[in-house]
Design a protein around this motif. Structure first.
Motif, short mmCIF file in Angstrom:
data_model
loop_
_atom_site.label_atom_id
_atom_site.label_comp_id
_atom_site.label_asym_id
_atom_site.label_seq_id
_atom_site.Cartn_x
_atom_site.Cartn_y
_atom_site.Cartn_z
N PHE A 169 7.91 -27.91 -39.14
CA PHE A 169 7.76 -27.20 -37.73
C PHE A 169 7.19 -25.79 -37.88
O PHE A 169 6.21 -25.60 -37.06
CB PHE A 169 9.22 -27.08 -37.12
CG PHE A 169 9.24 -26.87 -35.69
CD1 PHE A 169 9.17 -27.62 -34.53
CD2 PHE A 169 9.44 -25.41 -35.41
CE1 PHE A 169 9.23 -27.26 -33.29
CE2 PHE A 169 9.31 -25.06 -34.04
CZ PHE A 169 9.25 -25.92 -33.00
N LEU A 170 7.41 -24.99 -38.85
CA LEU A 170 6.80 -23.75 -38.88
C LEU A 170 5.48 -23.94 -39.26
O LEU A 170 4.60 -23.09 -38.46
CB LEU A 170 7.58 -22.93 -39.88
CG LEU A 170 8.85 -22.43 -39.54
CD1 LEU A 170 9.65 -22.00 -41.14
CD2 LEU A 170 8.92 -21.41 -38.84
N LYS A 171 5.10 -24.76 -39.95
CA LYS A 171 3.77 -24.94 -40.41
C LYS A 171 2.62 -25.60 -39.19
O LYS A 171 1.59 -25.79 -39.44
CB LYS A 171 3.47 -25.90 -41.70
CG LYS A 171 3.92 -25.11 -42.95
CD LYS A 171 3.95 -25.85 -44.18
CE LYS A 171 4.65 -25.08 -45.37
NZ LYS A 171 3.70 -24.18 -45.85
N SER A 172 3.53 -26.40 -38.23
CA SER A 172 2.89 -26.92 -37.33
C SER A 172 2.01 -26.05 -36.21
O SER A 172 1.18 -26.56 -35.59
CB SER A 172 3.66 -28.03 -36.69
OG SER A 172 4.64 -27.03 -35.99
N GLY A 173 2.49 -24.88 -36.52
CA GLY A 173 2.10 -23.97 -35.35
C GLY A 173 2.66 -23.77 -33.91
O GLY A 173 2.29 -22.90 -33.22
N LYS A 174 3.81 -24.60 -33.94
CA LYS A 174 4.45 -24.52 -32.79
C LYS A 174 5.24 -23.29 -32.29
O LYS A 174 5.57 -22.74 -31.10
CB LYS A 174 5.47 -25.58 -32.65
CG LYS A 174 4.99 -26.88 -32.92
CD LYS A 174 5.92 -28.20 -32.77
CE LYS A 174 5.17 -29.47 -32.62
NZ LYS A 174 4.76 -29.68 -33.90
#
Length: 431
Positions: A169-174
Protein backbone atom coordinates in the motif's frame (compact mmCIF):
# COMPACT_ATOMS: atom_id res chain seq x y z
CA UNK A 1 -10.20 1.60 -6.32
CA UNK A 2 -12.80 0.88 -3.66
CA UNK A 3 -11.99 -0.78 -0.35
CA UNK A 4 -13.24 -4.23 -1.39
CA UNK A 5 -11.16 -4.24 -4.58
CA UNK A 6 -8.11 -2.98 -2.72
CA UNK A 7 -8.31 -5.68 -0.06
CA UNK A 8 -8.66 -8.36 -2.70
CA UNK A 9 -5.71 -7.02 -4.71
CA UNK A 10 -3.47 -6.50 -1.69
CA UNK A 11 -4.28 -9.96 -0.39
CA UNK A 12 -3.15 -11.48 -3.69
CA UNK A 13 0.03 -9.41 -3.67
CA UNK A 14 0.73 -10.29 -0.06
CA UNK A 15 0.18 -13.94 -0.85
CA UNK A 16 2.69 -13.75 -3.68
CA UNK A 17 5.36 -12.25 -1.43
CA UNK A 18 4.62 -14.44 1.56
CA UNK A 19 4.70 -17.53 -0.65
CA UNK A 20 8.37 -16.93 -1.34
CA UNK A 21 9.55 -18.48 1.93
CA UNK A 22 7.05 -21.32 1.58
CA UNK A 23 8.48 -22.77 -1.64
CA UNK A 24 9.24 -26.43 -1.00
CA UNK A 25 12.64 -27.68 -2.08
CA UNK A 26 13.88 -31.25 -1.79
CA UNK A 27 15.65 -32.05 1.47
CA UNK A 28 17.93 -35.06 1.75
CA UNK A 29 17.89 -35.30 5.54
CA UNK A 30 17.18 -33.28 8.64
CA UNK A 31 19.54 -30.48 9.57
CA UNK A 32 21.49 -30.85 12.79
CA UNK A 33 20.22 -27.99 14.93
CA UNK A 34 21.52 -26.33 18.09
CA UNK A 35 19.98 -23.59 20.20
CA UNK A 36 22.35 -21.23 22.02
CA UNK A 37 20.44 -19.11 24.49
CA UNK A 38 17.61 -21.30 25.73
CA UNK A 39 15.40 -18.74 27.40
CA UNK A 40 11.87 -17.64 26.58
CA UNK A 41 12.55 -16.16 23.17
CA UNK A 42 15.03 -18.82 22.07
CA UNK A 43 12.39 -21.42 22.90
CA UNK A 44 9.86 -19.56 20.74
CA UNK A 45 12.20 -19.79 17.74
CA UNK A 46 13.10 -23.39 18.50
CA UNK A 47 9.43 -24.36 18.59
CA UNK A 48 9.01 -23.29 14.97
CA UNK A 49 12.25 -24.99 13.92
CA UNK A 50 11.01 -28.29 15.34
CA UNK A 51 7.56 -27.85 13.80
CA UNK A 52 9.14 -27.43 10.36
CA UNK A 53 9.93 -31.15 10.45
CA UNK A 54 13.31 -30.53 8.80
CA UNK A 55 15.57 -30.28 11.83
CA UNK A 56 17.04 -32.69 14.36
CA UNK A 57 17.74 -30.96 17.65
CA UNK A 58 21.18 -32.13 18.76
CA UNK A 59 22.04 -29.61 21.48
CA UNK A 60 20.89 -26.87 23.81
CA UNK A 61 23.29 -24.38 25.34
CA UNK A 62 22.80 -21.95 28.17
CA UNK A 63 24.80 -20.83 31.19
CA UNK A 64 21.63 -20.95 33.30
CA UNK A 65 20.44 -24.48 34.10
CA UNK A 66 16.99 -23.15 35.03
CA UNK A 67 16.43 -21.89 31.50
CA UNK A 68 17.58 -25.16 29.95
CA UNK A 69 15.18 -27.08 32.18
CA UNK A 70 12.20 -25.00 31.03
CA UNK A 71 13.27 -25.27 27.41
CA UNK A 72 13.59 -29.06 27.65
CA UNK A 73 10.06 -29.30 29.03
CA UNK A 74 8.80 -27.61 25.86
CA UNK A 75 11.08 -29.69 23.62
CA UNK A 76 9.74 -32.92 25.09
CA UNK A 77 6.22 -31.90 24.08
CA UNK A 78 7.25 -31.41 20.46
CA UNK A 79 9.82 -34.04 19.56
CA UNK A 80 11.50 -37.29 20.54
CA UNK A 81 14.92 -35.74 19.92
CA UNK A 82 17.26 -36.04 22.88
CA UNK A 83 19.51 -32.97 22.71
CA UNK A 84 22.75 -32.82 24.68
CA UNK A 85 23.07 -29.91 27.08
CA UNK A 86 26.07 -27.59 27.16
CA UNK A 87 27.13 -24.49 29.06
CA UNK A 88 30.06 -23.76 26.74
CA UNK A 89 28.93 -22.95 23.21
CA UNK A 90 32.41 -23.48 21.75
CA UNK A 91 32.44 -27.02 23.10
CA UNK A 92 29.01 -27.53 21.53
CA UNK A 93 30.23 -26.32 18.13
CA UNK A 94 33.30 -28.56 18.30
CA UNK A 95 31.57 -31.75 19.45
CA UNK A 96 28.14 -31.57 17.78
CA UNK A 97 29.08 -29.77 14.55
CA UNK A 98 25.56 -28.37 14.03
CA UNK A 99 24.50 -27.32 10.55
CA UNK A 100 22.13 -24.68 11.94
CA UNK A 101 22.54 -22.55 15.06
CA UNK A 102 19.88 -20.37 16.62
CA UNK A 103 21.55 -17.51 18.50
CA UNK A 104 19.03 -16.11 20.98
CA UNK A 105 21.39 -14.86 23.67
CA UNK A 106 21.41 -11.34 25.14
CA UNK A 107 22.73 -8.71 22.72
CA UNK A 108 26.28 -8.51 24.08
CA UNK A 109 26.89 -12.17 23.11
CA UNK A 110 25.42 -11.99 19.60
CA UNK A 111 28.59 -11.20 17.68
CA UNK A 112 31.04 -13.71 19.14
CA UNK A 113 28.61 -16.63 18.99
CA UNK A 114 27.32 -15.86 15.47
CA UNK A 115 30.84 -15.47 14.12
CA UNK A 116 32.17 -18.64 15.77
CA UNK A 117 29.15 -20.63 14.59
CA UNK A 118 29.56 -19.54 10.97
CA UNK A 119 33.30 -20.22 11.06
CA UNK A 120 32.47 -23.70 12.36
CA UNK A 121 30.30 -24.25 9.29
CA UNK A 122 26.82 -23.53 10.63
CA UNK A 123 24.11 -21.36 9.15
CA UNK A 124 22.80 -18.91 11.78
CA UNK A 125 19.40 -17.60 12.79
CA UNK A 126 20.43 -14.43 14.63
CA UNK A 127 17.98 -12.61 16.83
CA UNK A 128 17.76 -8.83 16.58
CA UNK A 129 19.41 -6.48 17.24
CA UNK A 130 22.21 -8.29 15.48
CA UNK A 131 24.87 -6.69 17.68
CA UNK A 132 25.58 -4.51 20.68
CA UNK A 133 27.90 -2.16 18.73
CA UNK A 134 28.17 -1.08 15.10
CA UNK A 135 31.56 -2.63 14.48
CA UNK A 136 30.39 -5.99 15.86
CA UNK A 137 27.72 -5.88 13.17
CA UNK A 138 30.36 -5.23 10.52
CA UNK A 139 32.26 -8.29 11.75
CA UNK A 140 29.15 -10.50 11.61
CA UNK A 141 28.33 -9.37 8.08
CA UNK A 142 31.94 -9.87 6.95
CA UNK A 143 32.01 -13.39 8.40
CA UNK A 144 28.74 -14.34 6.70
CA UNK A 145 30.11 -13.29 3.34
CA UNK A 146 33.58 -14.79 3.90
CA UNK A 147 32.19 -18.17 4.99
CA UNK A 148 29.25 -18.08 2.54
CA UNK A 149 26.92 -19.13 5.34
CA UNK A 150 23.30 -18.04 5.45
CA UNK A 151 22.74 -15.69 8.37
CA UNK A 152 19.15 -14.55 8.75
CA UNK A 153 17.90 -11.82 11.08
CA UNK A 154 14.87 -12.55 13.25
CA UNK A 155 12.75 -9.87 11.57
CA UNK A 156 9.40 -11.65 11.68
CA UNK A 157 7.70 -8.33 10.90
CA UNK A 158 9.23 -8.60 7.44
CA UNK A 159 7.06 -11.64 6.81
CA UNK A 160 3.79 -10.99 8.65
CA UNK A 161 0.88 -10.72 6.18
CA UNK A 162 -0.25 -7.27 7.31
CA UNK A 163 3.29 -5.89 7.09
CA UNK A 164 3.63 -7.23 3.54
CA UNK A 165 0.29 -5.82 2.38
CA UNK A 166 1.02 -2.57 4.22
CA UNK A 167 4.29 -2.16 2.37
CA UNK A 168 2.48 -2.72 -0.91
CA UNK A 169 0.00 0.00 0.00
CA UNK A 170 2.81 2.41 0.91
CA UNK A 171 4.67 1.74 -2.33
CA UNK A 172 1.48 2.14 -4.40
CA UNK A 173 1.49 5.89 -3.94
CA UNK A 174 -1.91 6.00 -2.24
CA UNK A 175 -0.42 7.78 0.78
CA UNK A 176 0.99 10.45 -1.54
CA UNK A 177 4.47 11.87 -1.17
CA UNK A 178 5.93 10.82 2.18
CA UNK A 179 8.54 13.13 3.67
CA UNK A 180 7.84 12.62 7.38
CA UNK A 181 8.14 9.28 9.17
CA UNK A 182 7.86 8.61 12.89
CA UNK A 183 8.62 5.34 14.69
CA UNK A 184 7.46 5.02 18.28
CA UNK A 185 7.09 2.74 21.28
CA UNK A 186 5.34 4.19 24.32
CA UNK A 187 4.44 2.61 27.65
CA UNK A 188 3.82 3.64 31.22
CA UNK A 189 5.84 1.15 33.27
CA UNK A 190 5.17 2.89 36.58
CA UNK A 191 7.56 4.03 39.27
CA UNK A 192 9.14 0.63 39.91
CA UNK A 193 11.54 -0.16 42.73
CA UNK A 194 15.24 -0.71 43.31
CA UNK A 195 16.20 -4.39 43.54
CA UNK A 196 19.21 -5.35 45.64
CA UNK A 197 22.05 -7.51 44.40
CA UNK A 198 21.79 -11.16 45.40
CA UNK A 199 24.04 -14.22 45.57
CA UNK A 200 24.42 -15.91 42.21
CA UNK A 201 21.69 -18.57 41.89
CA UNK A 202 22.77 -22.19 41.85
CA UNK A 203 23.26 -23.46 38.31
CA UNK A 204 24.03 -20.04 36.80
CA UNK A 205 27.52 -19.27 35.48
CA UNK A 206 27.27 -15.52 35.95
CA UNK A 207 30.84 -14.78 34.89
CA UNK A 208 30.21 -16.36 31.48
CA UNK A 209 26.76 -14.76 31.25
CA UNK A 210 28.46 -11.35 31.46
CA UNK A 211 31.05 -12.59 28.97
CA UNK A 212 32.75 -9.77 27.02
CA UNK A 213 30.68 -7.16 28.87
CA UNK A 214 31.70 -5.72 32.26
CA UNK A 215 31.39 -8.17 35.14
CA UNK A 216 28.70 -6.70 37.39
CA UNK A 217 27.18 -8.10 40.55
CA UNK A 218 24.31 -10.52 39.96
CA UNK A 219 20.95 -8.85 40.22
CA UNK A 220 17.56 -10.43 39.45
CA UNK A 221 16.53 -7.17 37.75
CA UNK A 222 19.05 -8.00 35.00
CA UNK A 223 18.60 -11.72 34.44
CA UNK A 224 16.32 -13.08 33.24
CA UNK A 225 14.57 -10.75 30.78
CA UNK A 226 15.39 -7.19 31.89
CA UNK A 227 19.00 -7.01 30.64
CA UNK A 228 17.60 -5.02 27.70
CA UNK A 229 17.39 -2.00 30.01
CA UNK A 230 21.06 -2.10 30.99
CA UNK A 231 23.68 -0.46 28.74
CA UNK A 232 26.28 -3.05 29.72
CA UNK A 233 24.33 -5.68 27.81
CA UNK A 234 21.93 -3.90 25.43
CA UNK A 235 20.69 -0.50 24.25
CA UNK A 236 17.33 -0.05 25.94
CA UNK A 237 14.04 0.49 24.13
CA UNK A 238 15.84 1.96 21.12
CA UNK A 239 17.98 -1.15 20.74
CA UNK A 240 15.19 -3.60 21.52
CA UNK A 241 12.22 -2.26 19.55
CA UNK A 242 13.99 0.06 17.14
CA UNK A 243 15.39 -2.48 14.64
CA UNK A 244 11.92 -3.88 13.90
CA UNK A 245 10.44 -0.51 12.99
CA UNK A 246 13.55 0.88 11.35
CA UNK A 247 13.53 -2.17 9.09
CA UNK A 248 9.97 -1.30 8.04
CA UNK A 249 11.13 2.23 7.20
CA UNK A 250 14.18 1.10 5.22
CA UNK A 251 12.06 -1.51 3.42
CA UNK A 252 9.61 1.19 2.33
CA UNK A 253 12.22 3.81 1.40
CA UNK A 254 14.78 1.47 -0.18
CA UNK A 255 17.48 3.64 1.42
CA UNK A 256 20.13 1.94 3.53
CA UNK A 257 21.31 4.54 6.04
CA UNK A 258 20.66 8.04 7.35
CA UNK A 259 23.05 10.92 6.63
CA UNK A 260 22.73 12.69 9.99
CA UNK A 261 21.64 11.57 13.45
CA UNK A 262 20.84 13.60 16.57
CA UNK A 263 19.37 12.45 19.88
CA UNK A 264 18.22 13.72 23.26
CA UNK A 265 16.77 11.99 26.32
CA UNK A 266 15.15 12.97 29.59
CA UNK A 267 16.67 12.62 33.03
CA UNK A 268 15.63 9.50 34.88
CA UNK A 269 12.66 9.84 37.25
CA UNK A 270 11.60 6.23 37.87
CA UNK A 271 12.98 4.20 40.76
CA UNK A 272 14.53 1.03 39.36
CA UNK A 273 17.86 -0.53 38.38
CA UNK A 274 17.70 0.46 34.72
CA UNK A 275 20.34 2.72 33.21
CA UNK A 276 19.03 3.14 29.65
CA UNK A 277 16.97 6.19 28.59
CA UNK A 278 13.40 6.19 29.89
CA UNK A 279 12.37 8.72 27.28
CA UNK A 280 14.35 9.39 24.12
CA UNK A 281 13.95 11.13 20.78
CA UNK A 282 16.22 10.56 17.79
CA UNK A 283 16.12 12.49 14.52
CA UNK A 284 17.44 10.85 11.36
CA UNK A 285 18.02 12.81 8.16
CA UNK A 286 17.77 10.65 5.03
CA UNK A 287 18.23 11.54 1.38
CA UNK A 288 14.50 11.63 0.68
CA UNK A 289 12.79 12.08 4.05
CA UNK A 290 13.21 12.78 7.75
CA UNK A 291 12.57 10.18 10.42
CA UNK A 292 12.05 10.55 14.14
CA UNK A 293 12.15 7.90 16.82
CA UNK A 294 10.29 8.39 20.08
CA UNK A 295 10.07 6.05 23.02
CA UNK A 296 8.73 6.53 26.50
CA UNK A 297 8.47 4.37 29.56
CA UNK A 298 6.67 7.19 31.36
CA UNK A 299 3.51 7.69 29.29
CA UNK A 300 1.63 5.36 26.95
CA UNK A 301 0.01 8.24 25.01
CA UNK A 302 -3.59 7.53 26.06
CA UNK A 303 -4.97 10.14 23.66
CA UNK A 304 -3.65 8.31 20.58
CA UNK A 305 -6.21 6.52 18.41
CA UNK A 306 -3.66 3.91 17.30
CA UNK A 307 -1.81 1.33 19.36
CA UNK A 308 1.27 2.35 21.32
CA UNK A 309 3.85 0.93 18.89
CA UNK A 310 4.56 1.24 15.19
CA UNK A 311 5.42 3.72 12.47
CA UNK A 312 3.49 6.73 11.17
CA UNK A 313 4.09 7.47 7.50
CA UNK A 314 2.76 11.00 6.98
CA UNK A 315 1.97 11.56 3.30
CA UNK A 316 0.32 14.30 1.30
CA UNK A 317 -2.81 12.11 0.94
CA UNK A 318 -3.08 11.04 4.58
CA UNK A 319 -1.35 9.15 7.38
CA UNK A 320 -0.55 5.44 7.36
CA UNK A 321 0.05 3.59 10.62
CA UNK A 322 1.96 0.33 10.50
CA UNK A 323 1.24 -1.45 13.77
CA UNK A 324 1.72 -4.79 15.44
CA UNK A 325 -1.28 -6.48 17.07
CA UNK A 326 -3.61 -3.87 15.63
CA UNK A 327 -2.58 -4.41 11.98
CA UNK A 328 -2.34 -1.34 9.77
CA UNK A 329 -4.61 1.61 9.04
CA UNK A 330 -4.70 4.45 6.53
CA UNK A 331 -6.34 7.73 7.57
CA UNK A 332 -7.11 9.80 4.42
CA UNK A 333 -6.68 13.58 4.49
CA UNK A 334 -10.33 13.82 3.42
CA UNK A 335 -12.17 13.35 6.69
CA UNK A 336 -15.24 12.13 4.84
CA UNK A 337 -13.32 9.28 3.21
CA UNK A 338 -13.36 5.82 4.71
CA UNK A 339 -10.44 4.70 6.87
CA UNK A 340 -8.81 1.61 5.36
CA UNK A 341 -7.78 -1.06 7.86
CA UNK A 342 -6.19 -4.51 7.60
CA UNK A 343 -6.07 -6.80 10.64
CA UNK A 344 -2.93 -8.58 11.75
CA UNK A 345 -2.62 -12.35 11.40
CA UNK A 346 -0.26 -13.45 14.14
CA UNK A 347 0.65 -16.79 15.66
CA UNK A 348 0.23 -17.76 19.29
CA UNK A 349 1.60 -17.89 21.91
CA UNK A 350 4.08 -15.16 20.92
CA UNK A 351 1.93 -13.04 18.53
CA UNK A 352 4.61 -13.14 15.84
CA UNK A 353 5.19 -15.04 12.59
CA UNK A 354 8.47 -16.78 13.26
CA UNK A 355 7.39 -19.77 11.19
CA UNK A 356 7.58 -17.69 8.01
CA UNK A 357 11.09 -16.50 8.84
CA UNK A 358 12.17 -20.07 9.52
CA UNK A 359 10.73 -21.32 6.24
CA UNK A 360 12.64 -18.65 4.33
CA UNK A 361 15.79 -19.54 6.28
CA UNK A 362 15.58 -23.20 5.27
CA UNK A 363 14.83 -22.36 1.66
CA UNK A 364 17.81 -20.03 1.52
CA UNK A 365 20.09 -22.74 2.87
CA UNK A 366 18.87 -25.12 0.17
CA UNK A 367 18.90 -22.63 -2.70
CA UNK A 368 22.06 -20.80 -1.58
CA UNK A 369 20.22 -17.52 -2.16
CA UNK A 370 20.12 -14.74 0.42
CA UNK A 371 16.96 -14.66 2.56
CA UNK A 372 14.46 -11.81 2.64
CA UNK A 373 15.78 -10.87 6.11
CA UNK A 374 19.46 -11.34 5.25
CA UNK A 375 22.07 -10.26 7.79
CA UNK A 376 22.81 -7.10 5.79
CA UNK A 377 19.18 -6.06 6.28
CA UNK A 378 19.63 -6.66 10.01
CA UNK A 379 22.88 -4.72 10.00
CA UNK A 380 21.32 -1.65 8.40
CA UNK A 381 18.28 -1.56 10.72
CA UNK A 382 20.34 -2.30 13.84
CA UNK A 383 22.76 0.49 12.94
CA UNK A 384 19.97 3.05 13.17
CA UNK A 385 19.42 2.09 16.81
CA UNK A 386 23.12 2.02 17.63
CA UNK A 387 23.81 5.33 15.91
CA UNK A 388 20.96 6.88 17.86
CA UNK A 389 22.66 5.80 21.08
CA UNK A 390 26.03 7.03 19.77
CA UNK A 391 24.57 10.47 19.00
CA UNK A 392 23.08 10.62 22.49
CA UNK A 393 26.44 9.80 24.06
CA UNK A 394 28.28 12.23 21.79
CA UNK A 395 25.84 15.03 22.63
CA UNK A 396 25.90 16.32 19.08
CA UNK A 397 24.66 15.68 15.56
CA UNK A 398 26.67 12.97 13.81
CA UNK A 399 27.32 12.75 10.07
CA UNK A 400 27.24 9.12 8.93
CA UNK A 401 28.74 7.60 5.79
CA UNK A 402 26.85 4.33 5.36
CA UNK A 403 29.16 3.04 2.64
CA UNK A 404 32.31 3.60 4.67
CA UNK A 405 30.58 2.70 7.95
CA UNK A 406 32.04 5.63 9.84
CA UNK A 407 31.20 8.99 11.41
CA UNK A 408 32.73 11.73 9.27
CA UNK A 409 32.35 14.92 11.32
CA UNK A 410 33.94 13.75 14.57
CA UNK A 411 36.80 11.25 14.53
CA UNK A 412 36.54 10.73 18.29
CA UNK A 413 32.89 9.75 17.96
CA UNK A 414 33.95 6.72 15.92
CA UNK A 415 35.16 5.27 19.20
CA UNK A 416 31.47 4.89 20.06
CA UNK A 417 31.09 2.32 17.28
CA UNK A 418 32.72 -0.31 19.46
CA UNK A 419 33.71 -0.87 23.06
CA UNK A 420 36.42 -2.45 25.14
CA UNK A 421 35.85 -6.14 25.77
CA UNK A 422 36.59 -7.66 29.15
CA UNK A 423 39.94 -9.35 29.57
CA UNK A 424 39.93 -12.83 28.05
CA UNK A 425 37.61 -11.88 25.15
CA UNK A 426 38.80 -10.60 21.78
CA UNK A 427 36.82 -8.02 19.86
CA UNK A 428 35.90 -9.50 16.46
CA UNK A 429 37.76 -8.38 13.34
CA UNK A 430 35.62 -6.28 11.06
CA UNK A 431 38.13 -5.02 8.47
Amino acid sequence: MNRKSFLKTSALAAGAIISRPLITLASQSKYKLALIGSGWWGTNILREAIRSGECQLVALCDVDERQVKKCLEEVNKLTNDQPKVYKNYQELLHKEKPEIVINATPDHWHALIAIDAMKAGAHVYLEKPISHTVNEGKAILKTARDTQRICITGFHRRYSPHNVSGQEFLKSGKVGQIKEVKAFVTYNFGQGKVVSDEPIPEGLDWDTWCGPAPLVAYNPSIHPRNWRQRVEFANGQLGDWGPHWFDQILWWSEETAPKKIFSVSTDKINTNNNNTPESQVVVYDFEGFTCTWEHSQLNGRPTSKTENVGVYFHGTEGTFHMGWIGGWSFYPKNKNAEVIHVDAKLNQPDQQNIDLVWADFLNSIKSKKLPFADIEIGYQATNMSLLGMAALKAGKSLDWDGKLGKITNDSDANKLLERQYRKGYNYPKYK
